[in-house]
Design a protein around this motif. Structure first.
Motif, PDB file in Angstrom:
ATOM      1  N   UNK A  80       9.831  -2.298   0.487  1.00  0.00           N
ATOM      2  CA  UNK A  80       9.433  -3.500  -0.251  1.00  0.00           C
ATOM      3  C   UNK A  80       7.912  -3.616  -0.346  1.00  0.00           C
ATOM      4  N   UNK A  81       7.491  -4.314  -1.362  1.00  0.00           N
ATOM      5  CA  UNK A  81       6.052  -4.509  -1.574  1.00  0.00           C
ATOM      6  C   UNK A  81       5.433  -5.358  -0.456  1.00  0.00           C
ATOM      7  N   UNK A  82       6.266  -6.138   0.222  1.00  0.00           N
ATOM      8  CA  UNK A  82       5.732  -6.990   1.296  1.00  0.00           C
ATOM      9  C   UNK A  82       5.205  -6.106   2.438  1.00  0.00           C
ATOM     10  N   UNK A  83       6.013  -5.131   2.843  1.00  0.00           N
ATOM     11  CA  UNK A  83       5.560  -4.208   3.893  1.00  0.00           C
ATOM     12  C   UNK A  83       4.369  -3.387   3.404  1.00  0.00           C
ATOM     13  N   UNK A 117       1.681  -4.303  10.493  1.00  0.00           N
ATOM     14  CA  UNK A 117       3.127  -4.558  10.386  1.00  0.00           C
ATOM     15  C   UNK A 117       3.355  -6.039  10.097  1.00  0.00           C
ATOM     16  N   UNK A 118       4.358  -6.293   9.260  1.00  0.00           N
ATOM     17  CA  UNK A 118       4.635  -7.675   8.852  1.00  0.00           C
ATOM     18  C   UNK A 118       5.247  -8.449  10.019  1.00  0.00           C
ATOM     19  N   UNK A 119       4.685  -9.638  10.260  1.00  0.00           N
ATOM     20  CA  UNK A 119       5.222 -10.524  11.296  1.00  0.00           C
ATOM     21  C   UNK A 119       5.986 -11.687  10.682  1.00  0.00           C
ATOM     22  N   UNK A 120       5.551 -12.083   9.484  1.00  0.00           N
ATOM     23  CA  UNK A 120       6.187 -13.227   8.808  1.00  0.00           C
ATOM     24  C   UNK A 120       5.736 -13.190   7.341  1.00  0.00           C
ATOM     25  N   UNK A 121       6.503 -13.781   6.489  1.00  0.00           N
ATOM     26  CA  UNK A 121       6.097 -13.845   5.077  1.00  0.00           C
ATOM     27  C   UNK A 121       6.851 -14.955   4.375  1.00  0.00           C
ATOM     28  N   UNK A 123       7.716 -16.113   0.072  1.00  0.00           N
ATOM     29  CA  UNK A 123       7.605 -15.721  -1.339  1.00  0.00           C
ATOM     30  C   UNK A 123       7.876 -16.930  -2.198  1.00  0.00           C
ATOM     31  N   UNK A 205       3.165 -22.517   5.208  1.00  0.00           N
ATOM     32  CA  UNK A 205       4.420 -22.075   5.845  1.00  0.00           C
ATOM     33  C   UNK A 205       4.145 -20.949   6.837  1.00  0.00           C
TER      34      UNK A 205
END
Lengths: 259, 358
Positions: A80-83, A117-121, A123, A205
């Motif tokens: 995913x683009x988030x990572x 590394x993603x901890x929270x997101x 959208x 958020x």
């Protein structure tokens, strides 16, 4: 020499980054996505390979990201683009703790750790408010390019609030304000404020952690950046080509996965 | 057999069909009066007629329920039951009774909110008796032995569901997320005489085959709709190890009561259910319940799959996610509309969450 590629197929543009094994970016390319993701990928990948002076067979691992990632058959992995934005932003600005990505179709606020590394997101909802598309439609109402649209808002002396963040209603409101001979720059600043308020609620958020990095095409909009910096009370990291950060993250992840 | 065919078959057997809106109601009491409660959560309809009557910010559970009535798909029913779950269901209950039921009996069931004190228990027993008196006017007297038998069946069903949940949490139930909830949701309309053997068969077929390598999560919210979310989780190697769903653990896992009075037994069961937003449970209780589930299952995160505009749920979600994040649990909030499928953006959110917790 080992090479890796990251391909980010967004709603508006497709970006490709070619990376050497030593993490050095050797080339990149941006092309309009249009209605055929595969064609856009072929175009952008062809350009990036040509600029790097290598052939496709020299790519050891390819990662695709972005909303069009599912349509590309030849890649080794889809992420995913988030990572990918998290990893890309961390690579460019290692002190990044928060990433704000505003693309053509969606916007995200991502919290990352010290390794990217993603901890929270979070959208945006399925709505154009707070995205690049909103600004594109509004710039169209003024018949301005996106670059001029953003820069003009910085000249505003009296911001005019826009009551709606719905793209359709906001456009009607803007047309009424233009008909009232209100100064363009004041209306545009109000529009930018509407976008920033929308983004700001998403920032609330996830929270602000560490330095803030902005990615995606809207990071080129000086008006949005200025208002976001005003809200944050500090400067935002922005790469000279913020649209390629997702593709860069994908290329970096390609290398990690290959090794 | 389809749900409609099953219900028609039950009617032919002489049973009474009731349309029951969500969520908490004394199912055993209805069974004892030979009523088949057919719960109305997410009928597979496109909302068209209901939109003309309701505000845009009403949730799709209520809209779909009204759509079902407006499209004449409730003609075979012998009555409706409306538990006092939320303001929207309360309002739609009045509309259906006053304007649309065409003399079909409409019953209301007011369960206590924030149920802690003795007064709440006394009130609940009184409500059970009031509902019984109302139903008796239409259907004749309640047979006390039948009620006791149906309560026993209710406990049997809760026990079977409890076994499903336990085995799943241990990775010893060989079914995917979608199949699990499809089976679970057949309890929304099957009569206990049919449900019990079906659940026993399901358990016998699927228990004991251990599944390994899956990422465990907790699923919270009202119901797992769109079901494509469950399929996506299956595809991503994620197992719902336990849930905090209104259609799931919040009302199915009812411990048995030893009280002799059947009404008090029903009350005891109601007050023993896990905390729920529709009962006005304090946020602390809901948080502790989720933390207990996380600890018991080793879940890597909690997915809140919340129906858009569901006021009781949405009121709790920000506080719950904050509290869980403070304690190091990853959370994902999805706001979904029933039967709308999964958008690419929604899939991206789920995939990114799985990448984050894996």
């Amino acid at each position: 020499m080992t090479y890796f590629a990251g391909i980010d197929i967004g709603s508006l543009t497709t970006e490709v980054v070619i990376l050497k094994g030593n993490d050095r970016m050797v080339s990149s390319a941006i092309d309009l996505t249009g209605t055929d993701c595969n064609e856009a990928v072929e175009q952008a990948l062809g350009q990036a390979l040509s600029r790097a002076g290598i052939s496709r067979s020299q790519l050891s691992f390819i990662v695709a990201t972005g909303y069009g990632r599912i349509t590309i058959p030849f890649v080794d992995k889809k992420i995913t683009e988030i990572s990918c934005h998290g990893v890309g932003a961390h690579h460019l600005f290692p002190d990044s703790g928060t990433v704000i990505d505003i693309g053509g179709q969606d916007s995200k606020v991502i919290r990352i750790d010290k390794q990217g590394k993603v901890l929270d997101f979070t959208m945006n909802d399925k709505c154009a408010a707070g995205t690049g598309r909103f600004l594109e439609v509004m710039a169209g109402a003024f018949r301005l390019s996106l670059e001029d649209f953003g820069a003009l808002s910085l000249k505003s002396k009296r911001e005019i609030p826009i009551s709606s963040v719905c793209t359709v209603f906001a456009e009607s409101e803007v047309i009424s304000l233009i008909a009232q001979n209100q100064a363009k720059e004041d209306i545009i600043r109000g529009l930018h404020r509407a976008v920033v308020n929308r983004i700001w609620s998403m920032v609330q958020i996830v929270g602000v952690h560490g330095a803030v990095t902005m990615t995606g095409g809207v990071a080129k909009n000086l008006g949005v950046v200025a208002l976001l910096e005003e809200k944050l009370g500090g400067k935002i990291h922005i790469h000279s080509e913020p649209q390629i950060v997702g593709a860069l993250g994908a290329a970096l992840l390609a290398k990690r996965l290959f090794i | 057999m389809t749900r409609k065919d099953y219900l028609l078959n039950q009617k032919q057997k002489g049973r009474h069909l009731f349309g029951v809106f969500p969520a908490q109601y004394p199912k055993e009491l209805l069974w004892a009066m030979d009523i088949v409660p057919a719960e109305i959560w997410d009928p597979p309809l496109e909302i068209t007629a209901a939109n003309a009557h309701l505000q845009p910010y009403i949730c799709s559970v209520v809209k779909l329920g009204l759509e079902l009535v407006l499209e004449g798909k409730c003609d075979m029913l012998d009555g409706f039951l409306f538990p006092h779950t939320c303001d929207s269901i309360q309002n739609i209950a009045s509309v259906i009774r006053d304007c649309l039921s065409e003399n079909k009996p409409c019953y209301f069931f007011y369960h206590p909110k924030n149920p802690h004190g003795k007064a709440a228990r006394d009130y609940y027993v009184l409500e059970l008796k009031n509902l019984t008196l109302s139903l008796e006017k239409q259907l004749g007297p309640l047979n006390p032995d039948a009620l006791k038998q149906r309560i026993q069946q209710g406990h049997k069903i809760s026990g079977l569901f409890g076994e499903f949940y336990d085995l799943r949490a241990k990775g010893k139930l060989d079914v995917g997320n979608r199949e699990f909830y499809e089976q679970l949701r057949r309890g929304e309309y099957l009569f206990p005489d049919d449900l019990i053997p079906e659940l026993e068969g399901f358990l016998a077929r699927n228990k004991g085959k251990e599944k390994k390598g899956l990422t465990p999560v907790i699923l919270s919210g009202v119901l797992p709709n769109p079901p494509e979310i469950l399929t996506l989780l299956d595809d991503l190697g994620v197992s719902v190890a336990h849930d905090d769903l209104l259609i799931g653990s919040r009302r199915l896992l009812v411990p048995p009561s030893n009280l002799k009075d059947p009404f008090k037994q029903l009350a005891e069961s109601y007050f023993s259910m896990p905390p729920c937003s529709t009962k006005g449970a304090p946020i602390v209780e809901r948080r502790e319940y989720l933390l207990h589930l996380i600890k018991a299952t080793g879940a890597k995160g909690v997915i809140f799959n919340v129906v858009k505009f569901c006021e009781p749920e949405w009121f709790d979600v920000p506080n719950l996610t904050d509290e869980l994040k403070k304690r190091g649990t990853s959370t994902l909030v999805l706001d979904t509309e029933l039967n709308q499928g999964l958008s690419g953006q929604m899939k991206t959110r789920v995939e990114a969450f799985v990448e984050m917790i894996s």
